[in-house]
Scaffold this active site. Structure first.
Site, mmCIF file in Angstrom:
data_model
loop_
_atom_site.group_PDB
_atom_site.id
_atom_site.type_symbol
_atom_site.label_atom_id
_atom_site.label_comp_id
_atom_site.label_asym_id
_atom_site.label_seq_id
_atom_site.Cartn_x
_atom_site.Cartn_y
_atom_site.Cartn_z
ATOM 1 C CB VAL A 64 0.872 -2.274 -1.560
ATOM 2 C CG1 VAL A 64 0.028 -3.332 -0.878
ATOM 3 C CG2 VAL A 64 0.440 -0.881 -1.147
ATOM 4 C CB SER A 65 4.692 -1.877 -5.478
ATOM 5 O OG SER A 65 3.608 -2.216 -6.317
ATOM 6 C CB THR A 66 4.131 3.185 -6.570
ATOM 7 O OG1 THR A 66 4.989 2.516 -7.511
ATOM 8 C CG2 THR A 66 4.982 3.832 -5.498
ATOM 9 C CD GLU B 7 1.548 -4.973 -4.792
ATOM 10 O OE1 GLU B 7 0.996 -6.043 -4.472
ATOM 11 O OE2 GLU B 7 2.637 -4.594 -4.346
#
Length: 200
Positions: free
Chosen positions: A9-11, A13
């Site tokens: 997941v991205s920072t 999310e």
């Protein structure tokens, strides 16, 4: 020969649950996770996964974009997996390189990679010829390494799409500083007039 899961997941999310549930259902014996932006080239857990995987193993992901946002980088990764004898399975796209159809897809991606390298080579040659026609001698600009010269066309294309910030582009291609990015773009023939004000 085992299935190894990878979730990211991205920072921005927060929740890995959906991906983890899908990977568990798929029967992954071990799952590696990262919480990092897709444009970043460094993904610590994925690097550990690549070291852990053995020929015949299958890396399972929820979706291809979990491996990154750059098509060129994805193709290069798939080539690396093929050379190591590691399969790739994407659950959302129903891609499995351990099957005949999936292997055909794999080969097609490798062909695209070869095509991309040829196109970059041709554009670099055309750029040098154009520079000579304008009275420049060509060759490596001061302060630019061979690696920067090789990626210059790709960096230019990403810059001219006007989607990513210069910070994101630098992270994507591991370019150390803004002035170096400016030199790479100049070398590739990009229109960088008003570069700093426009992009930052």
């Amino acid at each position: 020969m085992i299935k190894l899961g990878y979730a990211r997941v991205s920072t921005q999310e927060q929740n890995l649950a959906l991906q983890l549930d899908a990977l568990k259902k798929e029967g992954c014996k071990k799952v590696f996770t990262d919480k990092v932006s897709g444009v970043k080239s460094s993904k610590p857990s994925f690097e550990k996964l690549m070291e852990y995987a053995r020929p015949g193993d299958t890396i399972v992901i929820w979706k291809l974009d979990r491996l990154g946002r750059s098509t060129v980088k994805l193709i290069e990764l798939m080539e690396e997996l093929k050379q190591k004898g590691i399969n790739l399975k994407s659950l959302s796209e129903s891609i499995d390189t351990d099957t005949a159809t999936g292997n055909l897809f794999f080969q097609f991606m490798c062909m695209l990679a070869e095509h991309e390298r040829n196109v970059i080579s041709e554009r670099t040659k055309a750029g040098l010829e154009s520079a000579r026609a304008r009275g420049r001698s060509g060759g490596r600009p001061k302060g630019l390494s061979q690696r920067y010269l090789k990626i210059s066309v790709e960096v230019k294309e990403m810059y001219e799409k006007n989607i990513y910030s210069t910070v994101a582009i630098r992270e994507m291609f591991q370019i150390k500083s803004q002035p170096t990015l400016y030199k790479i773009l100049q070398y590739a023939g990009a229109d960088v007039k008003g570069f700093v004000k426009k992009r930052d």
